[in-house]
Design a protein around this motif. Structure first.
Motif, PDB file in Angstrom:
ATOM      1  N   LEU B  12       0.840  -1.191   0.000  1.00 13.41           N
ATOM      2  CA  LEU B  12       0.000   0.000   0.000  1.00 13.41           C
ATOM      3  C   LEU B  12       0.882   1.251   0.000  1.00 13.41           C
ATOM      4  CD1 LEU B  12      -2.992   0.868   0.118  1.00 13.41           C
ATOM      5  CD2 LEU B  12      -2.739   1.049   2.592  1.00 13.41           C
ATOM      6  N   ILE B  13       0.602   2.146  -0.955  1.00 18.51           N
ATOM      7  CA  ILE B  13       1.412   3.362  -1.068  1.00 18.51           C
ATOM      8  C   ILE B  13       0.832   4.457  -0.176  1.00 18.51           C
ATOM      9  CG2 ILE B  13       2.129   5.178  -2.671  1.00 18.51           C
ATOM     10  CD1 ILE B  13       2.260   3.011  -4.833  1.00 18.51           C
ATOM     11  N   ARG B  14       1.713   5.112   0.590  1.00 20.15           N
ATOM     12  CA  ARG B  14       1.300   6.145   1.549  1.00 20.15           C
ATOM     13  C   ARG B  14       1.952   7.480   1.187  1.00 20.15           C
ATOM     14  NH1 ARG B  14      -2.820   4.478   4.958  1.00 20.15           N
ATOM     15  NH2 ARG B  14      -2.442   2.370   5.707  1.00 20.15           N
ATOM     16  N   ASN B 116      -9.782   4.663  -3.765  1.00 23.30           N
ATOM     17  CA  ASN B 116      -8.369   4.461  -3.448  1.00 23.30           C
ATOM     18  C   ASN B 116      -7.753   5.649  -2.698  1.00 23.30           C
ATOM     19  OD1 ASN B 116      -8.099   1.774  -4.407  1.00 23.30           O
ATOM     20  ND2 ASN B 116      -8.141   2.560  -6.489  1.00 23.30           N
ATOM     21  N   ALA B 117      -8.587   6.332  -1.942  1.00 27.21           N
ATOM     22  CA  ALA B 117      -8.115   7.391  -1.036  1.00 27.21           C
ATOM     23  C   ALA B 117      -8.562   6.997   0.370  1.00 27.21           C
ATOM     24  CB  ALA B 117      -8.739   8.723  -1.422  1.00 27.21           C
ATOM     25  N   PRO B 118      -7.801   7.414   1.409  1.00 27.85           N
ATOM     26  CA  PRO B 118      -8.223   7.087   2.781  1.00 27.85           C
ATOM     27  C   PRO B 118      -9.595   7.691   3.078  1.00 27.85           C
ATOM     28  CG  PRO B 118      -5.951   7.929   2.738  1.00 27.85           C
ATOM     29  CD  PRO B 118      -6.518   8.125   1.370  1.00 27.85           C
ATOM     30  N   ASP B 119     -10.265   7.170   4.059  1.00 26.50           N
ATOM     31  CA  ASP B 119     -11.618   7.606   4.439  1.00 26.50           C
ATOM     32  C   ASP B 119     -11.693   9.121   4.608  1.00 26.50           C
ATOM     33  OD1 ASP B 119     -13.907   6.192   4.539  1.00 26.50           O
ATOM     34  OD2 ASP B 119     -13.995   6.068   6.733  1.00 26.50           O
ATOM     35  N   CYS B 121     -11.128  11.332   2.483  1.00 23.14           N
ATOM     36  CA  CYS B 121     -10.103  12.032   1.691  1.00 23.14           C
ATOM     37  C   CYS B 121     -10.328  11.827   0.196  1.00 23.14           C
ATOM     38  CB  CYS B 121      -8.705  11.496   2.024  1.00 23.14           C
ATOM     39  SG  CYS B 121      -8.198  11.809   3.705  1.00 23.14           S
ATOM     40  N   GLY B 216      -4.116  -3.512  -6.232  1.00 22.51           N
ATOM     41  CA  GLY B 216      -2.795  -3.110  -5.750  1.00 22.51           C
ATOM     42  C   GLY B 216      -1.691  -3.311  -6.773  1.00 22.51           C
TER      43      GLY B 216
END
Lengths: 263, 263
Positions: B12-14, B116-119, B121, B216
């Motif tokens: 997972l890319i951060r 594919n964005a955090p909650d 966001c 992914g």
């Protein structure tokens, strides 16, 4: 995860040719064989030529409307006549091209091909490309004993972008559109509206090997997609004009030109 | 003629991740290596995430126009505000989506990704995707000693067709559009207007392995295209709205609705 594409060159295809025979010749020349699970992409223009859908423009009887629209868009009256006969609606145009509605899809000049046709001729699009895809799939099954999917491909442009991409006009043996709704994204959120245009992406991939000119590659094998092949005949779903983001925004003009400038 | 595609799964890319490091990890996991002449396709959403272009919707200050358009198209005012800030023009819309003009291209919701964005966001599109493609290409050259082309890819739909296809938003190291004018067709006639959207077809091919959800797979290697790789930075050419068949026909409405029915 690996995928392979194999382009198959063929001899020049002529009206009356048996496409399966041409395919067998092309496979032999490349030293390749179809395998269970492959998707075979076939150029619509090549298939339509073999099926005799080649028209001499001088044989076309031109009506008044074709004269008028041909003049307006700088298209020969004979070609314009064929465009009217092979589309449901002409929506407008630019020099040399009109945008037509055909089977619920948009295409330039009703999908009639002027390139890769003999001198003074054009190639008409297939009347029922899904049925032709099915017939090819079944023919390959009988003759070669393999279960494959078939995509019949043509070229289109994206709005405002230069250059042609591959598109699927006929599909048989698998779902051309994959519904990804309900699948989770990377963060576990469910995708709400995503569908994947699998057959269009396959047609685009194949176009990397097919080309648009004298490359002479009417067939491409796409191997390793992981697509489930079966007796699936779902075609390609259209979107109603009102529900299409492009059509709804551009044609029905929900924002008036005076509102267009941003603050 | 054979072409190969290799999909590279990554962790997972951060925000803040070094993309080249993630790429090296993904290559190792797949047991693959980049080779001279390869084209590397990278998902814009993954790259933008690594570059920290993730915005919490609750941090967005909403203006009057965003309130108004958000209400009209059923888009949250915060997202609508970001859309206005990241597009040149909003042309219209349907429920949940507006059609925007950005860098001369059309895209839904200014290319802002909610999946594919955090909650809570969204991921903003890259400001200069061609520059990012170039920087990736040069980074790979320095770190791995190979000459490759890079495509940064996103998803789009075709008008009236259901489903997403891959599209190139950034290109480096080769000509994204191949001019086939002057090349001969199968019958020796010169092609008059054909250009091939090479980079878009490559992005579509890669999307067969990338997917839209939790697959992914942010990187795909496309090998064996025969593309000439070099220090080429031409971007992707746009078509002026008046000269685009879709835009010219739909928006400027050269045929009035009363004329639309065919005889």
């Amino acid at each position: 995860m690996r995928m392979e594409l194999i382009g198959l060159k063929s001899r020049l295809i002529r009206p009356g040719d048996d496409v399966l025979e041409v395919l067998e010749g092309a496979l032999e020349r490349e030293g390749a064989a179809l395998e269970d699970g492959d998707v075979l992409v076939v150029s619509e223009c090549a298939l339509a030529t073999a099926m005799g859908r080649v028209v001499h423009l001088q044989d076309v009887k031109v009506g008044r409307r074709a004269m008028e629209l041909g003049r307006r868009y700088c298209i020969s009256p004979e070609l314009m006549q064929l465009i009217l006969e092979h589309s449901k609606m002409v929506l407008g145009g630019i020099e040399g091209y009109v945008l037509t509605l055909r089977d619920g899809f948009l295409c330039p000049n009703a999908g009639i091909d002027s390139s890769n046709a003999p001198d003074g001729c054009v190639v008409l699009p297939l009347d029922d490309p899904h049925a032709e895809a099915r017939s090819l799939r079944e023919g390959v099954g009988k003759r070669m004993g393999v279960r494959i999917g078939v995509v019949i491909s043509d070229s289109r442009t994206h709005p405002l972008r230069l250059g042609c991409v591959g598109i699927a006009v006929g599909v048989s043996g698998f779902r051309g559109i994959v519904d990804a709704r309900g699948q989770c994204d990377l963060f576990g959120k469910k995708l709400a509206i995503t569908r994947k245009a699998l057959a269009d992406n396959i047609a685009s991939a194949a176009q990397l090997l097919m080309g648009e000119g004298d490359e002479g590659v009417p067939f491409v094998i796409v191997r390793g997609t992981g697509i489930e092949i079966g007796d699936i005949e779902e075609g390609i779903e259209t979107i109603a004009p009102q529900e299409c983001l492009y059509f709804g925004s551009l044609y029905f003009g929900s924002i008036s030109p005076s509102e267009l400038e941003l603050p």
